[in-house]
Design an enzyme around this catalytic site. Structure first.
Site, PDB file in Angstrom:
ATOM      1  CG  ASP A  33      -9.397   2.018  -0.440  1.00  0.00           C
ATOM      2  OD1 ASP A  33      -8.840   0.969  -0.791  1.00  0.00           O
ATOM      3  OD2 ASP A  33      -8.992   2.880   0.318  1.00  0.00           O
ATOM      4  CG  ASP A  56      -2.382   0.404   0.777  1.00  0.00           C
ATOM      5  OD1 ASP A  56      -2.482   1.354  -0.001  1.00  0.00           O
ATOM      6  OD2 ASP A  56      -3.438   0.231   1.721  1.00  0.00           O
TER       7      ASP A  56
HETATM    8  C1  GLA Z   1      -5.776   1.586   2.327  1.00  0.00           C
HETATM    9  C2  GLA Z   1      -5.988   0.567   1.286  1.00  0.00           C
HETATM   10  C3  GLA Z   1      -7.368  -0.270   1.849  1.00  0.00           C
HETATM   11  C4  GLA Z   1      -6.869  -0.614   3.070  1.00  0.00           C
HETATM   12  C5  GLA Z   1      -6.370   0.212   4.161  1.00  0.00           C
HETATM   13  C6  GLA Z   1      -5.663  -0.159   5.242  1.00  0.00           C
HETATM   14  O1  GLA Z   1      -6.891   2.638   2.127  1.00  0.00           O
HETATM   15  O2  GLA Z   1      -6.560   1.066   0.043  1.00  0.00           O
HETATM   16  O3  GLA Z   1      -7.796  -1.386   1.108  1.00  0.00           O
HETATM   17  O4  GLA Z   1      -5.700  -1.720   3.011  1.00  0.00           O
HETATM   18  O5  GLA Z   1      -5.183   1.187   3.369  1.00  0.00           O
HETATM   19  O6  GLA Z   1      -5.233   0.913   6.072  1.00  0.00           O
END
Ligand code: GLA
Length: 705
Positions: free
Chosen positions: A509, A443
């Site tokens: 997301d 990430d």
């Molecule tokens: C980001 C990712 C999510 C999740 C969060 C965790 O927003 O896109 O899918 O992994 O971080 O903090």
């Protein structure tokens, strides 16, 4: 004039150079067939325009790396300087290495300016035109590169533009505009690709669509600051260009040092589907392209967030395995101090409080149920509230003593500092070595703002991007079986630079299926379905509050690399059974979906969208007809099913475990049973579509008989 013809079965590129100058693109488009040397000379001649009043006394046709020495005052090309003054080199080509029918490299130099340029132009097997340049400082004094942006000329008949933009939860949103005089500049200074990255910047003939018109599109294969632009000037060629966006003083070449641009990709085709097909074929042709059936995964994020409890996570694993899940991903929250999103980034040790026996018990539990195990990391980030930040404040990106604004309560770890890089590499490697981990979700949850090396104040996004690539490559080398997902708050890092080193993108997301219909449609202009993470979420979407039937959520997600992101402990037994049916369905069709050609219908009524995947040999296809809203006119009338073999006969039938959604008014042809028709009829006459309730979809399987 020297002219070279690069070609594949369906694309030709003709490069023309005058005297010892760098080449320009005289043709990039439909294949031209065999051309003799004399034909090429004539082509070069007939593509030189007249000189008009009050312009330079030479025709202004930018080379791939133009400078003002060519008379070019437009965007792109090379700009740079030395402390002693500004230089606009006039490169003279010394050597042309025509490595193969489709790869050529020009070696050029301007001795007076103290610069050498190596320009590589390739037409890949799949018909992608790609180019990059390497600039070397052959002088004695340092040379600062302000910009090195390759330029691709496109024909004047490309009068419309389409590019993508977006934001967190709404990535890859299309925008169209006329290709007017002036510059359409898409610049991303986010230090990552960006949710709003253009991804694809396309110019095309009037009203081009997925299936029609001529389209030329560019993509910059780079995960840091970058720009793509389309420019038309009153005289001279229209161009598409793209490269890295360098911060002031970021690339300063000492004597003998070089700077290399990222690849600029160009894809030409009849319609956007053809443009996308080249990118898909190119990615699929790589040795490292994921070749096993894409495991259906469960990601625990929206089920538990930071609430890590072994028993609950094991229960989720049990339910996931029962439903047919093949990979289980433990998301954020497993490492030291990470009880919420304000602390812990940088402390890549399993949290002893939450995981007293380490991750072993959960991993064993998951593996015992026949599933792979995946783990979340965010290696390039640091919370001020972390042991790492307390120990190494000098590793935080900052312009000096002052820190940049926080974003998601975090700062950026400066991987251009060798000790910081080694530390992160060692920590991730230690976790991957201690535990049997098959998959990493990687990430990157903030933009890089004032991203500089603290000790010197030097801008460091360029070096950070290279360090990120090195880190990925090193970990892959040490753990060859590992798969990696590229995530940046969803789809903030989707580009061909990162995809060279990763196996999947987290597309967004938002797993609201309605939002996903559009996000996946446009992400697929670059990314093939097997690399596009698509999850089935809870009935009520966490990011929008919308509610959707499982059939709509699942019928949307099955077209990508399928996952589940839903607290299955809250689902009823009936819902879990229904989910298992969808997973089984996906597993049955994924070989088709993950190798076939992605097609879209240009349906005239925006209320209904048509997309599908057709097997490479045309033997099989799955289509989705989706009512994204209510239509002004009803029923939505005939849909064309594109991409089928016109000569073959097909059976068309309703597919998927859910069948026909409640409330649908079916056209009479669909009710008695399968219809049998030649591909030509299905693609050119089409079939009457059902009148679906909004936010419902119908799947059609089309099989050659
Ligand atoms: C980001 C990712 C999510 C999740 C969060 C965790 O927003 O896109 O899918 O992994 O971080 O903090």
């Amino acid at each position: 004039m020297r002219a070279l013809h690069l070609r594949t079965a369906d694309v030709s590129v003709v490069l023309v150079a005058a005297g010892t100058g760098l080449p320009r693109i005289a043709h990039w488009g439909a294949v031209l067939g065999e051309l003799s040397a004399a034909d090429l000379d004539e082509l070069a001649r007939v593509t030189v325009p007249p000189v008009v009043s009050n312009t330079p006394d030479v025709p202004v046709q930018p080379s791939i790396v133009p400078t003002q020495a060519e008379g070019w005052l437009g965007s792109g090309g090379l700009r740079g300087h030395r402390d002693t003054g500004w230089t606009t080199p006039r490169f003279a080509v010394r050597d042309v290495a025509h490595e193969s029918e489709s790869v050529v490299e020009y070696d050029a130099i301007d001795e007076g300016a103290g610069l050498a340029l190596r320009l590589r132009v390739e037409l890949t097997r799949e018909g992608l035109l790609r180019t990059r340049a390497r600039l070397t400082n052959t002088g004695e004094l340092p040379y600062t590169v302000d910009e090195l942006t390759p330029v691709l000329a496109v024909p004047a008949r490309a009068t419309e533009l389409l590019d993508l933009t977006g934001r967190h939860l709404r990535e890859r949103s299309p925008q169209r505009s006329p290709f007017t005089l002036g510059t359409h500049l898409r610049e991303s200074l986010r230090g990552r690709t960006g949710h709003d990255a253009s991804t694809i910047l396309a110019a095309g003939t009037p009203a081009f669509g997925f299936r029609s018109g001529e389209v030329w599109a560019v993509h910059v294969a780079w995960s840091g600051n970058h720009r793509a632009l389309a420019e038309r000037v009153p005289f001279g060629d229209a161009i598409l260009a793209g490269g890295e966006a360098l911060l002031p003083g970021e690339v300063r070449l000492a004597a003998g040092e070089s700077y290399q641009t990222p690849w600029l990709y160009g894809s030409y085709g009849a319609g956007l589907d053809a443009v996308a097909a080249r990118f898909h074929a190119f990615l699929r042709g790589r040795a490292q392209h994921p070749s096993s059936p894409r495991p259906v995964l469960l990601n625990v994020w929206e089920a538990v967030y930071f609430d890590h409890d072994l028993a609950a996570l094991e229960r989720l694993a049990d339910l996931a395995a029962e439903a047919g899940v093949e990979r289980y991903v433990l998301d954020d929250g497993w490492f030291r101090h990470r009880r919420d999103d304000t602390a812990g980034l940088g402390d890549w040790y399993v949290d002893e409080g939450v995981w007293p026996d380490g991750l072993g018990p959960l991993i064993d539990h998951v593996h015992a149920r026949g599933m792979q195990f995946g783990l979340w990391f965010e290696p390039e980030m640091i919370n001020l509230d972390s042991d790492l930040a307390r120990e190494h404040p000098e590793w935080i990106m900052a312009p000096g003593d002052r820190l940049p604004v926080e974003s998601r309560s975090q700062q950026v770890l400066n991987l251009s500092i060798p000790a910081a890089y080694e530390h992160v590499l060692a920590r991730i490697d230690a976790i991957l070595s201690e535990y049997a981990i098959d998959y990493v979700k990687w990430d990157h949850n903030r933009d890089l703002i004032e991203a500089a090396t603290r000790a010197t104040g030097a801008a460091a996004v360029h070096e950070q991007t290279l360090a990120f690539y090195r880190l990925l490559a090193e970990l892959r080398q040490r753990h060859p079986a590992l798969e990696i997902e590229s995530c940046a708050s969803g789809g903030g890092r989707v580009d061909l630079g990162v995809l060279e080193l990763t196996d999947r993108v987290w597309t967004s997301d938002t797993i609201d299926a309605l939002e996903r219909q559009q996000i996946q449609r446009y992400t697929s202009l670059l990314v093939p379905p097997e690399m596009m993470g698509a999850h089935i979420g809870a009935e009520r979407a966490h990011t929008t509050g919308r509610r959707h039937d499982l059939a709509f959520r699942a019928g949307t997600a099955v077209f990508g690399h399928l996952g589940i992101e839903w607290d299955l402990t809250e689902a009823t037994a009936g819902q879990r059974e229904e989910l298992a049916g969808w997973i089984a369905f996906h597993r049955g069709v994924r070989a088709l979906l993950h190798t076939g050609a992605v097609v879209h219908g240009d349906h005239p009524d925006p209320a209904l969208t048509v997309h599908g995947v057709v097997a490479p040999d045309g033997s099989d296809a799955l289509f989705a007809l989706t009512a994204v809203t209510t239509g002004v006119a009803a029923p939505p009338r005939r849909v064309l099913l594109p991409g089928l073999d016109p000569a073959a006969r097909y059976r068309v039938e309703i597919a998927g475990p859910a069948g026909v959604p409640a409330g649908t008014r079916m056209p009479p042809w669909l009710t008695p049973g399968p219809a049998v028709l030649p591909g030509a009829v299905l693609t050119t006459v089409g079939v009457e579509a059902p009148a679906l309730f909004p936010e419902q979809l119908l799947l059609l399987r089309v099989t050659r008989i």
